[in-house]
Design a protein around this motif. Structure first.
Motif, PDB file in Angstrom:
ATOM      1  N   ARG A 193      10.458  69.489 -23.447  1.00 40.45           N
ATOM      2  CA  ARG A 193      10.737  70.866 -22.606  1.00 40.45           C
ATOM      3  C   ARG A 193      12.205  70.763 -21.889  1.00 40.45           C
ATOM      4  NH1 ARG A 193       6.732  73.907 -18.366  1.00 40.45           N
ATOM      5  NH2 ARG A 193       8.356  75.272 -17.730  1.00 40.45           N
ATOM      6  N   GLU A 240       0.192  66.351 -18.636  1.00 42.61           N
ATOM      7  CA  GLU A 240       0.471  65.933 -17.355  1.00 42.61           C
ATOM      8  C   GLU A 240       1.086  64.351 -17.614  1.00 42.61           C
ATOM      9  OE1 GLU A 240      -1.993  66.398 -13.942  1.00 42.61           O
ATOM     10  OE2 GLU A 240      -2.440  68.368 -14.800  1.00 42.61           O
ATOM     11  N   HIS A 267       3.662  76.233 -23.839  1.00 45.67           N
ATOM     12  CA  HIS A 267       4.814  75.319 -23.061  1.00 45.67           C
ATOM     13  C   HIS A 267       4.500  74.404 -22.281  1.00 45.67           C
ATOM     14  CE1 HIS A 267       4.159  78.753 -20.453  1.00 45.67           C
ATOM     15  NE2 HIS A 267       5.134  77.886 -19.348  1.00 45.67           N
ATOM     16  N   TYR A 268       3.055  74.356 -22.113  1.00 46.55           N
ATOM     17  CA  TYR A 268       2.434  73.426 -21.300  1.00 46.55           C
ATOM     18  C   TYR A 268       2.372  72.052 -21.986  1.00 46.55           C
ATOM     19  CZ  TYR A 268       1.503  77.928 -19.067  1.00 46.55           C
ATOM     20  OH  TYR A 268       1.833  79.210 -18.576  1.00 46.55           O
ATOM     21  N   GLN A 288      -5.328  70.827 -19.430  1.00 46.10           N
ATOM     22  CA  GLN A 288      -4.565  72.121 -19.493  1.00 46.10           C
ATOM     23  C   GLN A 288      -4.774  72.208 -21.016  1.00 46.10           C
ATOM     24  OE1 GLN A 288      -0.515  71.779 -18.097  1.00 46.10           O
ATOM     25  NE2 GLN A 288      -0.988  70.169 -16.648  1.00 46.10           N
TER      26      GLN A 288
END
Lengths: 316, 281
Positions: free
Chosen positions: B101, B36, B32-33, B22
């Motif tokens: 987050r 994983e 905001h990613y 990503q």
């Protein structure tokens, strides 16, 4: 030197096999993770593009298979996507979940993918599903067989009065709302000129809004020609027109509800459609045909309200 | 030793599972990613600066190890160095950052909290963020390496997905724990989008869907001690990212200095490779 190399290899292999063993169990679904009603009602804008599904397959392999596995059957990190409680969710609900993620449960946010790619993923999810003993996809799965140009050509010129008919059916829907098993609500999404977007949405009554993902949604005129959980498309339809039926967990009753609604709407054509496309319904088509006929009788018989009865008589 | 490393590498690569990175196209701006959970991303990148006033150009490479602890927490370790033309090279320090987050799902604006500890010396040139005011020091590398700084940095990352676009804004505050310089401020903003919006059914490396383009702007605003517009540094940088394979990403950017204190331009390249260390096949 060689011994050390072998030892490291062995350790890594054991580690790998341990992971494999651990992943034999599948993570359960998060029952509290439910798409909002607005998102659930969204339809797939790529539904008419059969070529898009292949891209979805590739995206799934790239983005999702590391947790959900290639076949979607899940792992210790992620739930099984072939199960009915996933498959019965609407396209919109799946799209929302892909977009939104569930960070508390390890599901990443995929909103960085362009929307069309997320819809492609939804299309691929529809290709996953339980397989019966004979290797066929079950009715709860997405058996998109309702793809027949002749049939769709019949439906293409939906008359202008369809909208008013739809309204009548909405009124008739009150009948269903009054029934204890289900709540039925209807919405006209677009003008009658694009009546293919008219949808009915049903969900098991008595359940909290949190279970809105269990809703069933279908196109007013086409739905009965689509097998459960299927999303059917045709190139001759305007882009964006799509319809789908989902079979809620509450089961066959919802299908029956749908079926009854259709029988009421399209007498004559219904039976012709059924005889031509028996495979589109449930596995025992004859039984369903009988069910349809008997259902009409049942409906009239069950109705305690005289006006309701007249309504049904008029429509049928 | 080489044989051991080779075997270990082969085994790791063989059993690594496919997962598309990503990786964002930005170099400075965060969206905001997060990584994983269970995935480790190893990235190498460089910042090459061409200063004004005929000062020597420099290249600052860094190694980045990013790991997704959970769906809402990502940690990252940086090791960085510098080499200056005609002046030698050296290790300039390390950083450890954490991103959290707080919200469970996607919203119109998605906040991420960022906290970083830095143990650097004054020779640091990677410019992963720019805060405060004033230009880079250009004393000899050996002298600069003697001046250590321990810094604490925080960012408020706000990021949105708008159609096919990602729009991200970072507000940066930094405090030098080694000496009193007040609290320094900085910013970065970015917008990016993939070139292709629909994925093709075939496997391809050089197709539109694998490219991300965008632009980011970043700079320092001053500190609580002084707000001097003349000494601020600001850059604007077009960026491009290329997902070469399912696990690797290449990105590049040229940042153009907008103020007198800025370098003429910063040329950045990065390559990231993502592998799941706690995952399934």
């Amino acid at each position: 030197m060689i011994a050390r190399a072998a030892a490291i290899t062995l350790v890594l292999l054991i580690n790998h096999l341990t992971l494999e063993a651990q992943t034999s169990s599948t993570r359960p679904h998060d029952s509290t993770w439910v798409a909002p009603a607005g998102a659930t009602a969204k339809s797939n804008p790529l539904a008419t593009r059969a070529d898009a599904a292949a891209g979805g397959r590739k995206l799934f392999a790239q983005r999702c298979a590391s947790c959900h596995r290639d076949d979607g059957r899940g792992s210790e990190k992620a739930p099984d996507l072939t199960q009915p409680d996933v498959q019965m969710q609407s396209d919109g609900a799946l799209f929302w979940k892909i977009s939104s993620g569930n960070t508390r449960r390890g599901m990443p946010t995929f909103s960085f993918l362009p929307e069309p790619q997320r819809w492609q993923l939804v299309m691929h999810l529809r290709e996953l599903g339980p397989i019966d003993a004979r290797g066929r996809k079950t009715a709860a799965n997405n058996q998109c067989t309702a793809h027949n140009s002749q049939h769709f050509a019949l439906r293409r010129g939906w008359p202008p009065e369809a909208h008013s008919r739809f309204k009548r059916q909405r009124r008739a829907g009150l009948h269903w709302r009054a029934r204890p098993a289900f709540a039925l609500r209807a919405s006209a999404r677009q003008q009658h000129s694009r009546a293919t977007m008219n949808t009915l949405v049903a969900r098991p009554a008595g359940l909290e809004p949190a279970t809105a993902g269990l809703e069933a949604q279908w196109h007013v005129s086409e739905a009965p020609f689509v097998s459960a959980g299927c999303q059917a498309t045709h190139a001759s339809y305007p882009r964006g027109s799509s319809w789908q039926i989902q079979r809620p967990e509450a089961s066959r009753q919802s299908i029956r509800l749908l079926y009854e609604g259709f029988c009421r709407r399209r007498r004559g054509r219904t039976e012709a459609g059924m005889s031509r496309f028996p495979e589109l319904f449930l596995p025992k088509s004859d039984e369903r045909l009988d069910s349809c006929r008997s259902t009409r009788r049942d409906v009239r018989g069950e109705s305690s309200d005289g006006s309701e009865e007249r309504e049904h008589g008029h429509v049928c | 030793m080489f044989a051991i490393r080779l075997v270990a590498l082969v085994v790791c690569v063989t059993f690594a599972v496919p997962a598309l990175a990503q990786e964002r196209a930005y170099f400075v701006t965060y969206d905001h990613y997060l990584e994983e959970p269970g995935n480790l991303e190893i990235a190498v990148a460089t910042t090459t600066g061409v200063p004004k006033s005929n000062r020597a150009s420099y290249t600052a490479p860094w190694l980045e190890l990013e790991y997704g602890f959970t769906g809402w927490w990502t940690g990252e370790l940086y090791l960085e160095g510098v080499t200056t033309r005609g002046d030698g090279n050296g290790f300039t320090g390390w950083r450890f950052e954490n991103r959290f987050r707080p919200l469970k799902s996607e919203h119109r604006i998605n906040p991420v909290l960022y906290v970083e500890y830095e143990s650097l010396n004054e020779a640091s040139r990677i410019q992963k963020e720019i805060v405060g005011a004033g230009g880079l020091p250009f004393e000899p590398i050996d002298e600069l390496r003697e001046e250590h700084a321990h810094e604490l940095e925080a960012k408020l990352i706000l990021s949105s997905a708008a159609g096919v676009w990602n729009v991200a804004e970072n507000i940066i505050v930094e405090r030098n724990l080694s000496e009193d310089e007040g609290v320094e401020w900085g910013y970065s903003v970015g917008a990016s989008r993939p070139l292709g919006t629909i994925a093709s059914g075939r496997e391809c490396h050089v197709c539109r869907e694998n490219f991300i383009i965008g632009v980011e702007a970043y700079g320092g605003l001053g500190s609580t001690e002084a707000f001097d517009r003349q000494n601020q540094r600001h850059y604007v940088a077009p960026v491009i990212g290329w997902h070469i394979t399912g696990r690797s990403t290449f990105k590049a950017s040229t940042a153009f200095g907008l103020t007198e204190r800025s370098d003429r331009y910063l040329l950045r390249f990065g390559f990231a490779y993502e592998l799941p260390v706690r995952g399934v096949r």
